[in-house]
Structures are given as C-alpha cells and as structure tokens.
Design an enzyme around this catalytic site. Structure first.
Site: not given
Ligand code: 13P
Ligand code: MG
Ligand code: MG
Ligand code: 13P
Length: 363
Positions: A10, A229, A284, A226, A130, A93, A102-103
């Site tokens: 992301d 995700k 979301d 955090y 997602d 992000q 390199g990795n």
């Molecule tokens: P993502 O991990 O897809 O960026 O989503 C983060 C989030 O906080 C959704 O509410």
């Molecule tokens: Mg995101």
């Molecule tokens: Mg995402």
C-alpha cells in the site's frame, strides 16, 4: 525452473484507504515493462486490490532475488513519489524503511514467491486481499488442501489421496514447523486456528513439491505499532497433484470472519469480489478477496481471469453484507472490535497513556 513473485504494498490510498490511483498502476507497469524488455522478467501484470498495489512477476532468478526485489522496490518508491504529489492517503504507507539493501523482506511489502518446474499444464491462482492480516489464508488453505468436504480429490483422486504438508510460521517466536495431513490434522488446527500468531507459509505435496505460498509479513510486528493491515497475497497451484481449480476457490463461497476492516481493529466477513468491486467502502470494508487465475506457458502469464466475477459467489457476497450489518450494530464492543491483546498494536496504548494518572487503586 520458473519463479512466480507476487509482491505488494500500500503506497497510498485514493480516497482514504479505498483504492489504488490509476497513475500508480501506470508507473509500476512502465518500470516492469522495461524490465521485461531487458529480460530481467519473463512476464508481469500489475493489479490492485483495495488500496494495495500488486506486482505479479515471472522470471528465472529464483526467490529472494536482488534484481527482482529491487525492481519491486523501485516500482513502490517511484509510485510513492506520485502518491505524494497527488497527496494520496498514507503515501508510502507500507514502506517502513528507506534503507533498501536488495531484499524487500522485513521492509513492509508483502511477498509470496515460489520457484517451480512448470508442468505440462500449470494453472495458478493469485489471491489478493485488502483490510485483513496475513493469517486470513489459514482457513481457506486448510479447506483447500486438507478438508475432504472441500477437496473432493482427497477422496476420489489417487494423485492427492496421500495428503499434504503444511509449513506453519509462529510469527511471535519467529519459528516454523511442518505438519502433515491427515495424520497431524488436529495439531495443525490447534495452531492455525490462532491466525494472528500462527500462519501457513507454504503447502507441499508429500514429495516436497510446493503447491501454495503466502505472504506472512506482519506490518505491526515489523513496525511495533499499527500502520495499516498486512493485506496479504497468496499463490496456489491447481490440478493434477494439487487441488482442482474449483477446489482452490471453493472455500471463499463461505464469507468467514477475518481481522482487519476499519482501522485494522475489527472482525469482518471476507467478501470475495471481482477486481472491479475490490474497493472497500463501507466502514472501510468489508475486507475483500480477489482471485486472479492464470495458465503459465513457458513462464508467460496467460490471463488473468477474474475468478470471483461469477454469479456463483453472489450468495457469499450477500451473506457477507448480512454479517457486516449484524457486526456493525455492536460498534466498539468485542467481538466486533478485536480482543484487547490485539489492540495493543493499535491506538489503545496511547489512550491508556493519556489516562495513566487518573487510574486509582481499586477498593
Ligand atoms: P489499509 O491497511 O488497507 O491501509 O487500511 C487501513 C485502515 O485503517 C482502514 O480503516
Ligand atoms: Mg491504506
Ligand atoms: Mg490495504
Ligand atoms: P475436466 O474433465 O473438465 O478436465 O475436469 C476434470 C476435473 O478435475 C474437474 O475438477
């Protein structure tokens, strides 16, 4: 031998955490296309699932290859520049470090790679997700390779009746263990039912031929807080010594619960959708999963076929919406919200810190 590398990140959402801006796809295509011309890659396709940019590449350099990983890193960093210009949300992000050596492992992006001997016919499915964590593949992988009510081949095909081997990672202890099915099925379930800590990394035939690989990178364990995700990716081989294509995608007809959704802090139903509908909007979410089907032909990706763009998944989507409605009514209460130990990686520590001086001894 041919290697399939699915590397995703992301690098900015549009709007919010919703989807990937087309300009980010374009810049990644330009970079990978130059690499195909100069023969670093055999083939590639750039896709998106929600706000995650997906690079699916084939080549002859094996897994963990510096040139291929550098290419992915370049696509993500060049894309981030555009994301910043467009002021996309969370630009860059998942790029947790700028000290690339390199990795891309441990740097934030999710990686699933397998080096295989291409068979006479080589069907593969690349799953993309997602708004969820890497352990989201545990349940379907168990169903795909070990549940005779899902993989009919265990019962009716001599090629697969022997069962499979599961390589499980303990993300907390950074250890791995191999468990065989059907003999060690219960121990396997004891571990992978706890999908936040134990995740299936690979599945092999009993002769050690790889049949599936997942990305197991955990953003919160890398960053210690955090940041979004994991939104993992997975590659599964189909037919002959492996589950049939329909057995590979059948588990997703049941919208099981995964961790993620709003702010990565809620349980929600895993909704299988077409590429076009992999754009999580409501709260979301709910969390999305897409499936890109290919035939490999001398390392070329013949496809993709959008496998969940199929009315036979309509009921799963409807059920997912019903589950979403039900869970939403619980608001911030568990088990809609994740358990408190998992919230330690979100904003709960900051809230506790703010209240610290106000806590008194219980009478
Ligand atoms: P993502 O991990 O897809 O960026 O989503 C983060 C989030 O906080 C959704 O509410
Ligand atoms: Mg995101
Ligand atoms: Mg995402
Ligand atoms: P076909 O007879 O169409 O090749 O299908 C075989 C099979 O394995 C279906 O799952």
């Amino acid at each position: 031998m041919v290697t399939i590398s699915a590397i995703k990140a992301d690098i900015g959402g549009y709007p919010g955490h919703h989807s990937v801006h087309p300009d980010l796809i374009k810049v990644a295509e330009k970079i990978l296309s130059a690499a195909k011309k100069s023969k670093v890659l055999k083939d590639f396709i750039v896709l998106a699932c929600g706000d995650d940019l997906q690079l699916i590449m084939t080549h002859e350099h094996g897994v963990d290859n510096k040139e291929v990983h550098s290419l992915a890193w370049k696509a993500f960093t060049e894309g981030t520049k555009i994301a910043k210009k467009l002021k996309l949300y969370g630009a860059g992000q998942d790029l947790l470090s700028d000290a690339f050596s390199g990795n891309v492992r441990g740097m934030g992006p999710g990686i699933a790679e397998m080096e295989i001997e291409e068979r006479k016919s080589e069907p593969i499915v690349v799953f993309m997700a997602d708004k969820t964590e890497s352990g989201a593949w545990n349940f379907p992988l168990y169903k795909i390779f070990a549940d005779p009510f899902n993989i009919a081949g265990l019962v009716v095909s001599p090629n697969v009746t022997k069962g499979f081997k599961f390589e499980v990672y303990d993300l907390h202890e950074k250890k791995s263990v191999i468990l065989e099915t059907p003999t060690e099925m219960y121990s396997l379930l004891a571990l992978i039912g706890a999908s936040e800590r134990y995740v299936v990394k690979r599945v092999y035939t009993k002769n050690n031929v790889v049949g599936a690989v997942t990305s197991t990178e955990s953003l919160s364990l890398i960053a210690g807080k955090y940041v979004g995700k994991d939104d993992p990716v997975m590659i599964v081989r189909g037919q002959h010594d492996f589950p049939a294509l329909g057995e590979v995608i059948e588990p997703f007809a049941f919208p099981f619960l995964v961790k993620g959704w709003m702010r990565g802090s809620h349980h929600g139903p895993f909704m299988p959708t077409s590429f076009e509908h992999a754009k999580p909007s409501r709260f979301d979410g709910p969390p999305r999963v897409t499936a890109a089907g290919f035939q490999l032909a001398d390392g070329m990706l013949v496809g993709p076929v959008d496998l969940f763009d199929d009315p036979s998944y309509n009921l799963a989507r409807q059920k997912a919406n019903e589950i979403a409605n039900y869970l939403m009514q619980m608001g911030p209460f568990e088990p809609h919200r994740l358990g408190i130990s998992e919230m330690e990686y979100t904003t709960i520590p900051a809230i506790l810190e703010k209240l610290k001086t106000r806590f008194k001894k219980m009478k």
